[in-house]
Design an enzyme around this catalytic site. Structure first.
Site, PDB file in Angstrom:
ATOM      1  N   ARG A  61     -30.983   9.626   3.055  1.00 56.49           N
ATOM      2  CA  ARG A  61     -30.822   9.214   4.469  1.00 56.49           C
ATOM      3  C   ARG A  61     -30.286   7.800   4.646  1.00 56.49           C
ATOM      4  NH1 ARG A  61     -35.603  12.190   4.843  1.00 56.49           N
ATOM      5  NH2 ARG A  61     -35.135  14.253   5.623  1.00 56.49           N
ATOM      6  N   LYS A  83     -16.192   2.774   8.697  1.00 61.44           N
ATOM      7  CA  LYS A  83     -15.869   4.197   8.858  1.00 61.44           C
ATOM      8  C   LYS A  83     -15.834   4.826   7.473  1.00 61.44           C
ATOM      9  CE  LYS A  83     -12.680   4.350  12.715  1.00 61.44           C
ATOM     10  NZ  LYS A  83     -11.389   4.939  13.070  1.00 61.44           N
ATOM     11  N   GLU A 126       0.193  -1.702   7.007  1.00 57.55           N
ATOM     12  CA  GLU A 126      -1.015  -1.891   7.837  1.00 57.55           C
ATOM     13  C   GLU A 126      -1.116  -3.359   8.286  1.00 57.55           C
ATOM     14  OE1 GLU A 126      -3.093   0.334   9.085  1.00 57.55           O
ATOM     15  OE2 GLU A 126      -2.917   2.107   7.819  1.00 57.55           O
ATOM     16  N   LYS A 168      -9.217  -7.677  11.929  1.00 64.06           N
ATOM     17  CA  LYS A 168      -9.978  -6.416  11.938  1.00 64.06           C
ATOM     18  C   LYS A 168     -11.464  -6.703  12.182  1.00 64.06           C
ATOM     19  CE  LYS A 168     -10.827  -1.919  10.373  1.00 64.06           C
ATOM     20  NZ  LYS A 168     -10.537  -0.755   9.581  1.00 64.06           N
ATOM     21  N   GLU A 207     -15.484   2.458  18.206  1.00 60.92           N
ATOM     22  CA  GLU A 207     -14.153   2.809  18.692  1.00 60.92           C
ATOM     23  C   GLU A 207     -14.153   3.424  20.084  1.00 60.92           C
ATOM     24  OE1 GLU A 207     -11.515   4.333  15.559  1.00 60.92           O
ATOM     25  OE2 GLU A 207     -10.565   5.532  17.115  1.00 60.92           O
ATOM     26  N   ARG A 259     -11.286  -1.218  19.679  1.00 57.19           N
ATOM     27  CA  ARG A 259     -10.987  -0.773  18.306  1.00 57.19           C
ATOM     28  C   ARG A 259      -9.866   0.263  18.268  1.00 57.19           C
ATOM     29  NH1 ARG A 259     -15.281   0.470  13.349  1.00 57.19           N
ATOM     30  NH2 ARG A 259     -13.667   0.889  11.814  1.00 57.19           N
ATOM     31  N   ASN A 277      -5.369   1.936  15.982  1.00 53.99           N
ATOM     32  CA  ASN A 277      -4.703   3.215  15.697  1.00 53.99           C
ATOM     33  C   ASN A 277      -3.211   3.172  16.006  1.00 53.99           C
ATOM     34  OD1 ASN A 277      -7.052   4.494  14.831  1.00 53.99           O
ATOM     35  ND2 ASN A 277      -7.665   4.936  16.931  1.00 53.99           N
ATOM     36  N   HIS A 313      -0.772   5.418  14.273  1.00 49.98           N
ATOM     37  CA  HIS A 313      -1.534   6.468  13.585  1.00 49.98           C
ATOM     38  C   HIS A 313      -1.429   7.828  14.281  1.00 49.98           C
ATOM     39  CE1 HIS A 313      -3.000   3.043  11.409  1.00 49.98           C
ATOM     40  NE2 HIS A 313      -3.751   3.791  10.634  1.00 49.98           N
ATOM     41  N   HIS A 320      -0.303  10.348  11.678  1.00 51.93           N
ATOM     42  CA  HIS A 320      -1.150  11.456  11.209  1.00 51.93           C
ATOM     43  C   HIS A 320      -0.425  12.782  11.373  1.00 51.93           C
ATOM     44  CE1 HIS A 320      -5.130   9.077  11.770  1.00 51.93           C
ATOM     45  NE2 HIS A 320      -4.701   9.008  10.537  1.00 51.93           N
ATOM     46  N   HIS A 354      -0.143   7.337   3.269  1.00 55.10           N
ATOM     47  CA  HIS A 354      -0.682   7.067   4.608  1.00 55.10           C
ATOM     48  C   HIS A 354       0.031   5.880   5.283  1.00 55.10           C
ATOM     49  CE1 HIS A 354      -3.598   6.655   7.819  1.00 55.10           C
ATOM     50  NE2 HIS A 354      -3.818   5.406   7.469  1.00 55.10           N
TER      51      HIS A 354
HETATM   52  P1  NAD Z   1      -5.901   5.702  -2.777  1.00 51.30           P
HETATM   53  O1  NAD Z   1      -7.325   5.449  -2.623  1.00 51.30           O
HETATM   54  O2  NAD Z   1      -5.464   7.082  -3.139  1.00 51.30           O
HETATM   55  O3  NAD Z   1      -5.308   4.698  -3.875  1.00 51.30           O
HETATM   56  C1  NAD Z   1      -3.959   4.820  -4.236  1.00 51.30           C
HETATM   57  C2  NAD Z   1      -3.771   4.953  -5.756  1.00 51.30           C
HETATM   58  O4  NAD Z   1      -3.822   3.641  -6.360  1.00 51.30           O
HETATM   59  C3  NAD Z   1      -4.835   5.770  -6.455  1.00 51.30           C
HETATM   60  O5  NAD Z   1      -4.211   6.534  -7.462  1.00 51.30           O
HETATM   61  C4  NAD Z   1      -5.747   4.710  -7.071  1.00 51.30           C
HETATM   62  O6  NAD Z   1      -6.467   5.188  -8.165  1.00 51.30           O
HETATM   63  C5  NAD Z   1      -4.750   3.633  -7.456  1.00 51.30           C
HETATM   64  N1  NAD Z   1      -5.269   2.262  -7.519  1.00 51.30           N
HETATM   65  C6  NAD Z   1      -6.249   1.716  -6.777  1.00 51.30           C
HETATM   66  N2  NAD Z   1      -6.356   0.402  -7.038  1.00 51.30           N
HETATM   67  C7  NAD Z   1      -5.438   0.105  -7.983  1.00 51.30           C
HETATM   68  C8  NAD Z   1      -5.063  -1.078  -8.649  1.00 51.30           C
HETATM   69  N3  NAD Z   1      -5.631  -2.253  -8.354  1.00 51.30           N
HETATM   70  N4  NAD Z   1      -4.076  -1.021  -9.581  1.00 51.30           N
HETATM   71  C9  NAD Z   1      -3.444   0.153  -9.846  1.00 51.30           C
HETATM   72  N5  NAD Z   1      -3.748   1.318  -9.235  1.00 51.30           N
HETATM   73  C10 NAD Z   1      -4.730   1.288  -8.311  1.00 51.30           C
HETATM   74  O7  NAD Z   1      -5.082   5.311  -1.456  1.00 51.30           O
HETATM   75  P2  NAD Z   1      -5.299   4.160  -0.356  1.00 51.30           P
HETATM   76  O8  NAD Z   1      -4.003   4.039   0.316  1.00 51.30           O
HETATM   77  O9  NAD Z   1      -5.981   2.971  -0.884  1.00 51.30           O
HETATM   78  O10 NAD Z   1      -6.355   4.838   0.662  1.00 51.30           O
HETATM   79  C11 NAD Z   1      -6.021   5.949   1.463  1.00 51.30           C
HETATM   80  C12 NAD Z   1      -7.300   6.501   2.070  1.00 51.30           C
HETATM   81  O11 NAD Z   1      -7.899   5.508   2.886  1.00 51.30           O
HETATM   82  C13 NAD Z   1      -7.097   7.731   2.924  1.00 51.30           C
HETATM   83  O12 NAD Z   1      -8.007   8.737   2.520  1.00 51.30           O
HETATM   84  C14 NAD Z   1      -7.434   7.266   4.326  1.00 51.30           C
HETATM   85  O13 NAD Z   1      -8.014   8.284   5.114  1.00 51.30           O
HETATM   86  C15 NAD Z   1      -8.405   6.147   4.058  1.00 51.30           C
HETATM   87  N6  NAD Z   1      -8.474   5.151   5.127  1.00 51.30           N
HETATM   88  C16 NAD Z   1      -9.687   4.897   5.666  1.00 51.30           C
HETATM   89  C17 NAD Z   1      -9.804   3.959   6.673  1.00 51.30           C
HETATM   90  C18 NAD Z   1     -11.162   3.639   7.239  1.00 51.30           C
HETATM   91  O14 NAD Z   1     -11.256   2.899   8.232  1.00 51.30           O
HETATM   92  N7  NAD Z   1     -12.220   4.151   6.662  1.00 51.30           N
HETATM   93  C19 NAD Z   1      -8.685   3.257   7.125  1.00 51.30           C
HETATM   94  C20 NAD Z   1      -7.454   3.521   6.534  1.00 51.30           C
HETATM   95  C21 NAD Z   1      -7.351   4.480   5.534  1.00 51.30           C
END
Ligand code: NAD
Length: 360
Positions: A117, A139, A181, A223, A233, A237, A241, A244, A248, A261
């Site tokens: 929990r 999030k 971003e 942020k 949000e 907040r 987006n 986005h 999306h 993304h």
């Molecule tokens: P990801 O997590 O897939 O990472 C991209 C790739 O880079 C992966 O293969 C990872 O293993 C590799 N990697 C990570 N760090 C590295 C490093 N220092 N050196 C070499 N390789 C490295 O992609 P991302 O773009 O970081 O994240 C995308 C995700 O984030 C999506 O699922 C999205 O929904 C989420 N997201 C969440 C929020 C939120 O507010 N929670 C906001 C934006 C995006």
């Protein structure tokens, strides 16, 4: 170096942005903590695990590996990780550390939100996108077959440790995906950041430390400010987006394969800027500056073969569409955006068609 506070109804936590910060990871842990579970991927652990291992070496800690990838960001993996935690003695005093990109920080945050929990999570993001966006704001979530991030919870971290040095190993395309971003943040909230991105493009793309650390800290500051005013949000907040709603839809239409993304968000910002122009909200000069900056940090993958009607249909089914009404975040000037839910129905398709044509 910056220590930035995020204040939410549940409490205040600090985001540290500092080269070498990985080595001080243990300082974010509660005084009486049990086993620390580091959720990570093999690639990140191989590249940067040594620093984390030495930071946590004096504590009981375990690594829990995740295969990585959007396809594996699923409840089944969360359950598997929770089972491992129990097997290795996890209890209410345990702490989760999310050490990886945004997929890992989303998943680790969600695991911490529901394990017994709710236990604390410390986010240690290692992609640029996760550092400036995913890991800050609480999030968390996983995907369903029917859509991304459809299961989730707000669970604010206990601390966020950002070490820009880990970005040296990030592949070029992932790095640029994170920069989009930051561009987003400049357009919606900071003309100063936008100016820095425009004037220091070459140094930023070359990952020069001083300028990179500066734009990361500035994005996180913005942020943190936005999240502090609206954790769930319901108001401000939503401006985060920007790009986005369109992005999306583009990701879904291309089955999450063609675009990262951040790349989809870049295309989405282009479409949103065209829509703002159609709505006569933004001046010609600002519109051109935004499109130019997106081009200078591009290109994004080709949009060839995609139809405006297909993307528009996806937008209508987005989880953020409430009772058929789409809330568009549209730029007014550089550094200021507005949420609009009264956009005439025929305009989005025109804006999408223009953005598709420009990136085909
Ligand atoms: P990801 O997590 O897939 O990472 C991209 C790739 O880079 C992966 O293969 C990872 O293993 C590799 N990697 C990570 N760090 C590295 C490093 N220092 N050196 C070499 N390789 C490295 O992609 P991302 O773009 O970081 O994240 C995308 C995700 O984030 C999506 O699922 C999205 O929904 C989420 N997201 C969440 C929020 C939120 O507010 N929670 C906001 C934006 C995006």
């Amino acid at each position: 170096m910056p220590h930035i506070d995020v204040t939410t109804p549940g409490g205040t936590y600090t985001v540290v942005v500092e080269r070498g910060a990985l080595t001080s990871l243990a300082s974010g842990l509660p005084a009486q903590c049990g086993t620390v579970f580091v959720v990570t991927t093999e690639d990140v652990w191989t590249l940067h695990g040594t620093a984390v291992r030495s930071a946590l070496g004096h504590l009981p800690f375990r690594t829990i590996f995740f295969a990585g990838g959007e396809d594996n960001k699923r409840m089944a993996d969360v359950e598997r990780m929770a089972e491992s935690m129990v097997e290795f003695g996890g209890d209410r005093s345990s702490v989760v550390v999310g050490f990886g990109g945004g997929i890992v920080t989303d998943l680790a945050g969600f695991l911490a939100a529901i394990f017994m929990r709710g236990i604390p999570v410390i986010q240690v993001p290692t992609t640029l996108l996760a550092q400036v966006d995913a890991a800050v704001g609480g999030k968390t979530g996983t995907n369903l077959v029917s859509g991304k991030n459809l299961i989730g919870a707000f669970h604010q971290p206990r601390a966020v440790i950002i070490d820009p040095a880990v970005l040296d190993t990030l592949p070029e395309r992932e790095y640029r995906a994170g920069l989009y971003e930051i561009i987003k943040t400049g357009i919606i909230a900071s003309a100063g950041l936008f100016h820095t991105l425009a004037t220091s493009r070459d140094s930023i793309l070359a990952r020069h430390h001083h300028i990179l650390d500066q734009i990361i800290a500035e994005s996180v500051r913005i942020k943190a400010h936005v999240v502090s005013g609206d954790e769930r949000e319901s108001g401000l907040r939503r401006i985060l987006n920007f790009g986005h709603t369109f992005g999306h839809a583009l990701e879904a239409e291309t089955k999450y394969i063609r675009f990262l993304h951040g790349e989809a968000v870049s295309w989405g910002m282009r479409a949103a800027t065209h829509l703002a122009a159609e709505c006569k909200m933004i001046g010609v000069e600002d519109r051109i500056s935004i499109l130019n900056l997106l081009d200078r940090y591009g290109p994004v993958p080709s949009t060839a073969g995609l139809s405006a009607a297909g993307i528009e249909a996806r937008m209508i089914h987005d989880k953020k569409t409430i009772q058929g009404r789409i809330h568009f975040v549209l730029p007014e000037t550089i550094g200021k955006a507005q949420v609009r839910s009264d956009v005439p129905a025929h305009l989005p398709r025109t804006a999408i068609a223009r953005a598709l044509e420009e990136c085909a």
